[in-house]
Design a protein around this motif. Structure first.
Motif, PDB file in Angstrom:
ATOM      1  N   LEU A 128       0.911  -1.034   0.017  1.00  9.52           N
ATOM      2  CA  LEU A 128      -0.419   0.005   0.026  1.00  9.52           C
ATOM      3  C   LEU A 128       0.915   1.508  -0.281  1.00  9.52           C
ATOM      4  N   ALA A 129       0.260   1.919  -0.934  1.00  7.15           N
ATOM      5  CA  ALA A 129       1.964   3.353  -0.948  1.00  7.15           C
ATOM      6  C   ALA A 129       0.745   4.690  -1.239  1.00  7.15           C
ATOM      7  N   ILE A 130       1.521   5.273  -0.313  1.00  6.35           N
ATOM      8  CA  ILE A 130       0.673   6.819  -0.097  1.00  6.35           C
ATOM      9  C   ILE A 130       1.397   7.673  -0.685  1.00  6.35           C
ATOM     10  N   ARG A 131       0.633   8.595  -1.351  1.00 10.46           N
ATOM     11  CA  ARG A 131       1.103  10.304  -2.288  1.00 10.46           C
ATOM     12  C   ARG A 131       0.576  11.268  -0.940  1.00 10.46           C
ATOM     13  N   GLN A 132       1.711  12.220  -0.817  1.00  7.63           N
ATOM     14  CA  GLN A 132       1.677  12.948  -0.076  1.00  7.63           C
ATOM     15  C   GLN A 132       2.566  13.561   0.030  1.00  7.63           C
ATOM     16  N   TYR A 133       2.318  15.385   0.019  1.00 15.75           N
ATOM     17  CA  TYR A 133       2.986  16.852  -0.544  1.00 15.75           C
ATOM     18  C   TYR A 133       3.940  16.824   0.810  1.00 15.75           C
ATOM     19  N   ARG A 134       5.395  17.138   0.410  1.00 17.23           N
ATOM     20  CA  ARG A 134       6.190  17.335   1.022  1.00 17.23           C
ATOM     21  C   ARG A 134       7.307  18.645   0.775  1.00 17.23           C
ATOM     22  N   HIS A 135       6.078  19.789   1.722  1.00 19.90           N
ATOM     23  CA  HIS A 135       7.400  20.636   1.159  1.00 19.90           C
ATOM     24  C   HIS A 135       8.562  21.440   0.669  1.00 19.90           C
ATOM     25  N   ALA A 136       9.331  21.056   1.571  1.00 17.40           N
ATOM     26  CA  ALA A 136      11.025  20.323   1.026  1.00 17.40           C
ATOM     27  C   ALA A 136      11.270  20.875  -0.138  1.00 17.40           C
ATOM     28  N   VAL A 137      11.084  19.543  -0.506  1.00 17.42           N
ATOM     29  CA  VAL A 137      11.710  19.333  -1.565  1.00 17.42           C
ATOM     30  C   VAL A 137      10.425  19.421  -2.698  1.00 17.42           C
ATOM     31  N   ARG A 138       8.866  20.278  -2.470  1.00 20.02           N
ATOM     32  CA  ARG A 138       8.243  20.231  -2.726  1.00 20.02           C
ATOM     33  C   ARG A 138       7.682  19.532  -4.193  1.00 20.02           C
ATOM     34  N   LEU A 139       7.803  18.090  -3.373  1.00 20.44           N
ATOM     35  CA  LEU A 139       7.399  16.605  -3.895  1.00 20.44           C
ATOM     36  C   LEU A 139       6.365  16.223  -3.699  1.00 20.44           C
ATOM     37  N   CYS A 140       5.215  15.912  -4.336  1.00 15.21           N
ATOM     38  CA  CYS A 140       3.874  14.874  -4.733  1.00 15.21           C
ATOM     39  C   CYS A 140       4.913  13.485  -4.045  1.00 15.21           C
ATOM     40  N   GLU A 141       4.540  12.648  -2.889  1.00 13.22           N
ATOM     41  CA  GLU A 141       6.079  11.559  -2.758  1.00 13.22           C
ATOM     42  C   GLU A 141       5.395  10.480  -3.224  1.00 13.22           C
TER      43      GLU A 141
END
Length: 222
Positions: free
Chosen positions: A74-87
């Motif tokens: 189960l993968a989840i996609r979440q915004y990470r501000h420090a790298v400006r990515l939805c990882e």
């Protein structure tokens, strides 16, 4: 090649094994207080020198590789501000509750992030994220025997729009090799799980196994 190794004094037959180091801390202070983590400065004696280093004083974290009966994660996609990515990541969270057992924290994070419980818990991997500048350590669990929980948690901030996706472990492995995913936790989890599966999951240990790496870090951070 073997002759060159022997001439250098190195032993290529020794197993790789990290060893704890007990150094004398000469002085320490908090140079920056953040919302989640602080920056600590320590002066210590090493190899007859007095050295100074700044690093993130981190709580540590746990992560969960959720695995179903079809070898899907189960993968989840979440915004990470420090790298400006939805990882793409796996469920994870900080060990920021005083005295909380890491396995209990992993179960809590699994429920809070993806509304799941699991009957079968194993330890997949322990690792340092950025030992040159942070004392963060992470334990990754494998969770199986899944069931949905009735109560859905209310998520806010960057967690409010988390996307969830079931991905075959083989496909996740290919995504890791092809540099399509960059988050260190999911990379280590996927690569370790792929390797462990090839050995019949024999590298897994019980979920409540001791965590020597964390015990040593906590003892030397007092």
């Amino acid at each position: 090649m073997r002759e060159a190794i022997e001439a250098s004094g190195l032993n290529d037959d020794e197993a790789l094994l990290d060893q704890p180091a007990d150094v004398e801390i000469v002085d320490e202070s908090i140079v920056f207080t953040g919302r989640v983590w602080n920056i600590r400065h320590e002066t210590f004696r090493y190899n007859a020198e007095i050295l100074g280093r700044d690093f993130v004083a981190h709580t540590g974290a746990v992560a969960v590789l959720v695995l179903d009966d079809s070898d899907r994660i189960l993968a989840i996609r979440q915004y990470r501000h420090a790298v400006r990515l939805c990882e793409w990541e796996i469920p994870a969270g900080l060990l920021d509750v005083e005295g909380e057992d890491p396995l209990a924290a992993a179960k809590r994070e699994l429920a809070e992030e993806v509304d799941l419980e699991a009957d079968d818990w194993s330890v997949l991997s322990d690792y340092s994220t950025t030992p040159g500048g942070s004392n963060e350590i992470v334990r990754i669990y494998v969770a199986r025997g899944l069931r949905k929980i009735e109560h859905a948690y209310v998520r806010t901030g960057e967690e409010a729009d988390i996307e969830m996706r079931w991905v075959n472990l083989d496909d996740a492995y290919e995504a890791a090799l092809n540099r399509q995913i960059t988050n260190s936790v999911i990379l280590i989890a996927v690569l370790s799980a792929y390797a462990s599966r090839s050995r019949g999951w024999s590298t897994l240990i019980p979920g409540d196994s001791p965590w020597p790496m964390r015990r040593w870090r906590d003892a030397t951070s007092q």
